[in-house]
Design an enzyme around this catalytic site. Structure first.
Site: not given
Length: 121
Positions: A35, A38
């Site tokens: 991600c 993230c």
């Protein structure tokens, strides 16, 4: 870039003990290695963990390795940050946000503890 020592990993197995039974606010970052947002929010969480050391515990939970906890808290998108206090979700932040947004959410839950001096026993 090395992660802050203040940000710890939490798993489905340790979640209840590390998060729900903790007597101070806890911030949990639900993330995954693939991600992009993230990865971008990780340095902000390191800074927050350092700034709130002793007031808030900060954990990361890899949603690819831990399925039951994200499902239990209806985590559908990542990164999702959940603020827990007294075993309950107090705040939820979804997506890549500015550090100030995270701090504002935490300040709602630490301000009472910060403003009252600790009593020596």
């Amino acid at each position: 870039m090395a992660a802050s020592q203040a940000v710890m990993e939490v798993t489905d197995a340790t979640f209840e003990q590390d998060v729900l039974k903790w007597d101070q606010p806890v911030l949990v970052d639900f993330w995954a290695a693939w991600c992009g947002p993230c990865k971008m929010i990780a340095p902000l969480l390191d800074e927050v963990a350092d700034a709130y050391k002793g007031k808030v515990k900060v954990f990361k939970m890899d949603v690819d390795k831990n399925n039951s906890t994200p499902m239990r808290y209806n985590v559908r998108g990542i990164p999702t940050l959940l603020v827990f206090k007294d075993g309950k979700v107090q705040d939820q932040i979804v997506g890549l946000v500015a550090k100030e947004v995270i701090e504002t959410a935490l300040n709602k839950h630490v301000s009472k503890e910060v403003s009252e001096p600790a009593k020596q026993v």
